[in-house]
Every structure is written in structure tokens, then in C-alpha cells.
Design a protein around this motif. Structure first.
Motif, PDB file in Angstrom:
ATOM      1  N   ILE A 189       0.856  -1.173   0.000  1.00 28.91           N
ATOM      2  CA  ILE A 189       0.000   0.000   0.000  1.00 28.91           C
ATOM      3  C   ILE A 189       0.895   1.227   0.000  1.00 28.91           C
ATOM      4  N   VAL A 190       0.609   2.168  -0.872  1.00 24.86           N
ATOM      5  CA  VAL A 190       1.378   3.407  -0.903  1.00 24.86           C
ATOM      6  C   VAL A 190       0.859   4.307   0.200  1.00 24.86           C
ATOM      7  N   ALA A 191       1.690   4.584   1.198  1.00 21.97           N
ATOM      8  CA  ALA A 191       1.287   5.402   2.343  1.00 21.97           C
ATOM      9  C   ALA A 191       2.123   6.670   2.388  1.00 21.97           C
ATOM     10  N   ASN A 192       1.492   7.784   2.746  1.00 17.41           N
ATOM     11  CA  ASN A 192       2.295   8.986   2.905  1.00 17.41           C
ATOM     12  C   ASN A 192       2.839   9.044   4.325  1.00 17.41           C
ATOM     13  N   PHE A 193       3.688  10.043   4.586  1.00 15.70           N
ATOM     14  CA  PHE A 193       4.340  10.095   5.890  1.00 15.70           C
ATOM     15  C   PHE A 193       3.365  10.440   7.006  1.00 15.70           C
ATOM     16  N   GLY A 194       2.163  10.870   6.657  1.00 20.55           N
ATOM     17  CA  GLY A 194       1.168  11.179   7.673  1.00 20.55           C
ATOM     18  C   GLY A 194       0.367   9.970   8.099  1.00 20.55           C
ATOM     19  N   GLY A 195       0.576   8.825   7.432  1.00 18.97           N
ATOM     20  CA  GLY A 195      -0.112   7.620   7.825  1.00 18.97           C
ATOM     21  C   GLY A 195      -1.364   7.321   7.025  1.00 18.97           C
ATOM     22  N   THR A 196      -1.729   8.165   6.041  1.00 18.54           N
ATOM     23  CA  THR A 196      -2.881   7.870   5.201  1.00 18.54           C
ATOM     24  C   THR A 196      -2.460   7.014   4.026  1.00 18.54           C
ATOM     25  N   PHE A 197      -3.418   6.311   3.408  1.00 22.34           N
ATOM     26  CA  PHE A 197      -3.139   5.357   2.348  1.00 22.34           C
ATOM     27  C   PHE A 197      -3.691   5.893   1.036  1.00 22.34           C
ATOM     28  N   ASP A 198      -2.841   6.008   0.030  1.00 24.72           N
ATOM     29  CA  ASP A 198      -3.216   6.664  -1.208  1.00 24.72           C
ATOM     30  C   ASP A 198      -3.390   5.711  -2.378  1.00 24.72           C
ATOM     31  N   ASP A 199      -2.703   4.608  -2.397  1.00 28.70           N
ATOM     32  CA  ASP A 199      -2.761   3.718  -3.560  1.00 28.70           C
ATOM     33  C   ASP A 199      -2.144   2.386  -3.154  1.00 28.70           C
ATOM     34  N   GLY A 200      -2.205   1.407  -4.035  1.00 28.44           N
ATOM     35  CA  GLY A 200      -1.623   0.110  -3.754  1.00 28.44           C
ATOM     36  C   GLY A 200      -1.088  -0.525  -5.022  1.00 28.44           C
ATOM     37  N   VAL A 201      -0.218  -1.503  -4.830  1.00 26.44           N
ATOM     38  CA  VAL A 201       0.346  -2.207  -5.971  1.00 26.44           C
ATOM     39  C   VAL A 201       0.605  -3.651  -5.559  1.00 26.44           C
ATOM     40  N   ALA A 202       0.348  -4.567  -6.471  1.00 22.59           N
ATOM     41  CA  ALA A 202       0.621  -5.982  -6.237  1.00 22.59           C
ATOM     42  C   ALA A 202       1.431  -6.512  -7.401  1.00 22.59           C
ATOM     43  N   GLN A 203       2.383  -7.363  -7.122  1.00 22.45           N
ATOM     44  CA  GLN A 203       3.188  -7.989  -8.157  1.00 22.45           C
ATOM     45  C   GLN A 203       2.865  -9.474  -8.194  1.00 22.45           C
ATOM     46  N   LEU A 204       2.587  -9.971  -9.401  1.00 20.80           N
ATOM     47  CA  LEU A 204       2.246 -11.369  -9.593  1.00 20.80           C
ATOM     48  C   LEU A 204       3.332 -12.056 -10.407  1.00 20.80           C
ATOM     49  N   SER A 205       3.443 -13.360 -10.235  1.00 21.87           N
ATOM     50  CA  SER A 205       4.399 -14.143 -11.013  1.00 21.87           C
ATOM     51  C   SER A 205       3.928 -14.250 -12.461  1.00 21.87           C
ATOM     52  N   ASP A 206       4.790 -14.765 -13.318  1.00 23.54           N
ATOM     53  CA  ASP A 206       4.438 -14.931 -14.728  1.00 23.54           C
ATOM     54  C   ASP A 206       3.351 -15.995 -14.899  1.00 23.54           C
ATOM     55  N   PRO A 207       2.432 -15.800 -15.852  1.00 23.57           N
ATOM     56  CA  PRO A 207       1.469 -16.856 -16.181  1.00 23.57           C
ATOM     57  C   PRO A 207       2.158 -17.947 -16.993  1.00 23.57           C
ATOM     58  N   ARG A 208       1.369 -18.838 -17.571  1.00 23.73           N
ATOM     59  CA  ARG A 208       1.953 -19.883 -18.419  1.00 23.73           C
ATOM     60  C   ARG A 208       2.802 -19.231 -19.515  1.00 23.73           C
ATOM     61  N   LEU A 209       3.982 -19.807 -19.727  1.00 24.83           N
ATOM     62  CA  LEU A 209       4.931 -19.265 -20.698  1.00 24.83           C
ATOM     63  C   LEU A 209       5.497 -20.409 -21.516  1.00 24.83           C
ATOM     64  N   TYR A 210       5.496 -20.260 -22.822  1.00 29.23           N
ATOM     65  CA  TYR A 210       6.090 -21.295 -23.671  1.00 29.23           C
ATOM     66  C   TYR A 210       6.887 -20.632 -24.783  1.00 29.23           C
ATOM     67  N   GLY A 211       7.863 -21.366 -25.305  1.00 30.45           N
ATOM     68  CA  GLY A 211       8.689 -20.782 -26.346  1.00 30.45           C
ATOM     69  C   GLY A 211       9.779 -21.722 -26.813  1.00 30.45           C
ATOM     70  N   VAL A 212      10.618 -21.182 -27.678  1.00 28.83           N
ATOM     71  CA  VAL A 212      11.758 -21.906 -28.232  1.00 28.83           C
ATOM     72  C   VAL A 212      12.982 -21.021 -28.074  1.00 28.83           C
ATOM     73  N   ARG A 213      14.089 -21.603 -27.718  1.00 33.71           N
ATOM     74  CA  ARG A 213      15.330 -20.831 -27.641  1.00 33.71           C
ATOM     75  C   ARG A 213      16.495 -21.685 -28.094  1.00 33.71           C
ATOM     76  N   ALA A 214      17.537 -20.995 -28.519  1.00 29.55           N
ATOM     77  CA  ALA A 214      18.748 -21.664 -28.998  1.00 29.55           C
ATOM     78  C   ALA A 214      19.957 -20.948 -28.426  1.00 29.55           C
ATOM     79  N   GLY A 215      21.077 -21.653 -28.358  1.00 34.74           N
ATOM     80  CA  GLY A 215      22.275 -21.046 -27.821  1.00 34.74           C
ATOM     81  C   GLY A 215      23.538 -21.713 -28.329  1.00 34.74           C
ATOM     82  N   LEU A 216      24.621 -20.963 -28.253  1.00 29.42           N
ATOM     83  CA  LEU A 216      25.952 -21.459 -28.617  1.00 29.42           C
ATOM     84  C   LEU A 216      26.803 -21.535 -27.382  1.00 29.42           C
ATOM     85  N   ARG A 217      27.635 -22.548 -27.294  1.00 27.13           N
ATOM     86  CA  ARG A 217      28.561 -22.695 -26.184  1.00 27.13           C
ATOM     87  C   ARG A 217      29.982 -22.599 -26.715  1.00 27.13           C
ATOM     88  N   PHE A 218      30.785 -21.789 -26.089  1.00 25.99           N
ATOM     89  CA  PHE A 218      32.176 -21.561 -26.542  1.00 25.99           C
ATOM     90  C   PHE A 218      33.147 -22.294 -25.630  1.00 25.99           C
TER      91      PHE A 218
END
Length: 282
Positions: free
Chosen positions: A253-282
């Protein structure tokens, strides 16, 4: 402002058998203190910075004393590897962060929890039942809690969090994985499956003097990887979080220094993710 501390570590190792090691350690850790955005009340030339008190502007160094004992063993000609440990962590002035309004803008503010303790047990194994097959298993038990965390000690919204759980510290977590390596010419294909099961955990919102609960969940990943001869390059297809579970990483919760609450934020993990990747090893 300057901080300094000497840290140390001591331990022992003992070969109980030619393939079993027993060990123990005691160590200390240290994280320096610092200051947040703002201007100390009574200071001249604040230049528009939010005026605040010393307990909001400065945070103290975090210290840790850790104790751990365990074993590492190889059984049946390395067909089974088994590791186990028990540990205890003792934190003083644990550094935490929360969103706060400074000069009208939300910023991260670091504060201290007086004390916290963590007790845990970890067991993990690697099993090779046959050539080109590997099973990974682990289980963790954790009891992580504040033992002294007084929020807003001088204000009207004082709250004592002693006994409440530390953030993102599930009591139980289980992990299981399987890898099948299939030779293909001079290269190979690796088929992998991984799943992680977590008990519920808590997320602290200091401004609300409350905690949010993330329910128990399971997340599973699959992958198929082709490794070229000599391991010079690889091509992989993957799917992560097959269950498509969204889990809470933080809630503030975003709180000011006076103790009141002005806004909030939540962080969530990634949803389902799929893909293709390639790489080189030296």
C-alpha cells in the motif's frame, strides 16, 4: 554516516565413511544501514523534499548469525546422492521495504524489523535408476517468523508483528524432477519435467498493519532440448507454469508520511509461458 563490522565463520567437516561427509558451521553476516528519500525535520534547505523523522529517514544495519549442520552421502556407486541439513538463522534489525509517498511520488522505503528467526530442514536426493535417467527430489520445512517487529512505535497505529510469518516463507515446499537423455548420433535429446509444490505463504503490508495470504499452489515445467555433438549448440522448446497459476510476489500500500493510504500495488508471477530458444557454447 558510516558502518563497519567484522564477520566470521567457523565449521568442521568429518568423513564418517569414504562416501559420507558430516559437517557443521556457525557464521555471521552483515548488511550496512543507510537512509531513505526525504529531509530530516529541522534541517535547512530541504529544497522541496518531504520532511520526515529520523526513524523514517534512516535504517539500521542488518546482522545475521547462522547455524547449520548436515550431511552429504553417495550410495550404491553414486546411483543415489542424498544431502540433508538443519539450520537456524537469527536476524537483528532485518531490513524490509515498502512503498511510501515522498514529495507526491511513490518510492521504496527501507525499514527495520527488530528481530526475526528462521528454523529449517532440507532434504534432497539425486537418483539414477538406470543409464540416461535421473530423478531429482527435495523437501523443505521452514519456520520463519518475526520475533520483534513493532510498526509505528510512536504513532497512533502501532502494531506488533511478533510471531507472524516472514514474507514468502512457506512451511513446506516439495520439488520433483525427471530427466531422460536420449542419445542421437553424437548428440542427445533431453526430455525434462519439473514440478514444485508450495504450501501457502504470507506477504506483509506494513502500511495496513496486515498480511496477505498466498494459497498453496503447484507449478510444473516441461522441456525438450537437443544438444549438438560436443555440446557446441542447443535448441530447446519449453513450457513453464503449465497450470497457469498466478501467485502473489508482493502487495504494498502506498502510504504517505502522515499515515494515510493513497494507492496500492501488487506484483504477480508470470502466467503460463512457452517458447523456443537456442544457444551457442564456446
Amino acid at each position: 554516516m558510516s558502518y563497519s563490522k567484522i564477520t566470521w565463520r567457523g565449521g568442521f567437516e568429518f568423513d564418517a565413511t569414504p562416501t559420507t561427509l558430516v559437517y557443521g558451521t556457525v557464521a555471521t553476516g552483515y548488511k550496512a544501514g543507510g537512509f531513505n528519500d526525504g529531509c530530516l525535520a529541522g534541517t535547512a534547505n530541504c529544497n522541496g523534499s518531504a520532511v520526515t523523522t529520523p526513524d523514517l529517514l534512516y535504517y539500521q544495519p542488518e546482522t545475521l548469525t547462522s547455524y547449520e549442520a548436515g550431511f552429504k552421502a553417495r550410495i550404491a556407486g553414486n546411483a543415489l546422492r542424498l544431502n540433508g541439513s538443519v539450520f537456524h538463522y537469527d536476524y537483528t534489525n532485518l531490513q524490509l521495504s515498502q512503498l511510501t509517498l515522498v514529495a507526491g511520488s511513490p518510492v521504496q522505503r527501507t525499514l527495520n524489523a527488530g528481530r526475526a528467526k528462521v528454523d529449517g530442514v532440507e532434504l534432497e536426493s539425486v537418483i539414477k535408476p538406470a543409464r540416461n535417467h535421473q530423478i531429482d527430489l527435495s523437501v523443505n520445512w521452514l519456520n520463519a517468523r518475526y520475533t520483534d517487529y513493532l510498526i509505528d512505535s510512536a504513532g497512533p497505529l502501532t502494531a506488533q508483528f511478533a510471531g507472524k510469518k516472514l514474507d514468502r516463507s512457506p512451511e513446506w515446499t516439495l520439488f520433483a524432477g525427471y530427466t531422460w537423455t536420449i542419445p542421437v548420433g553424437d548428440g542427445d535429446i533431453q526430455l525434462g519435467a519439473r514440478t514444485r509444490m508450495s504450501a501457502s505463504y504470507m506477504i506483509t503490508a506494513p502500511a495496513l498493519r496486515a498480511q496477505f495470504r498466498q494459497p498453496a499452489f503447484t507449478k510444473t515445467d516441461l522441456s525438450a532440448t537437443y544438444n549438438a555433438p560436443g555440446g557446441t549448440w542447443y535448441l530447446q522448446g519449453f513450457v513453464r507454469n503449465i497450470e497457469n497459476r498466478l501467485t502473489l510476489s508482493s502487495a504494498q500500500i502506498v502510504a504517505n508520511f502522515g499515515g494515510t493510504f493513497d494507492d496500492g500495488v501488487a506484483q504477480l508471477s508470470d502466467p503460463r509461458l512457452y517458447g523456443v530458444r537456442a544457444g551457442l557454447r564456446f
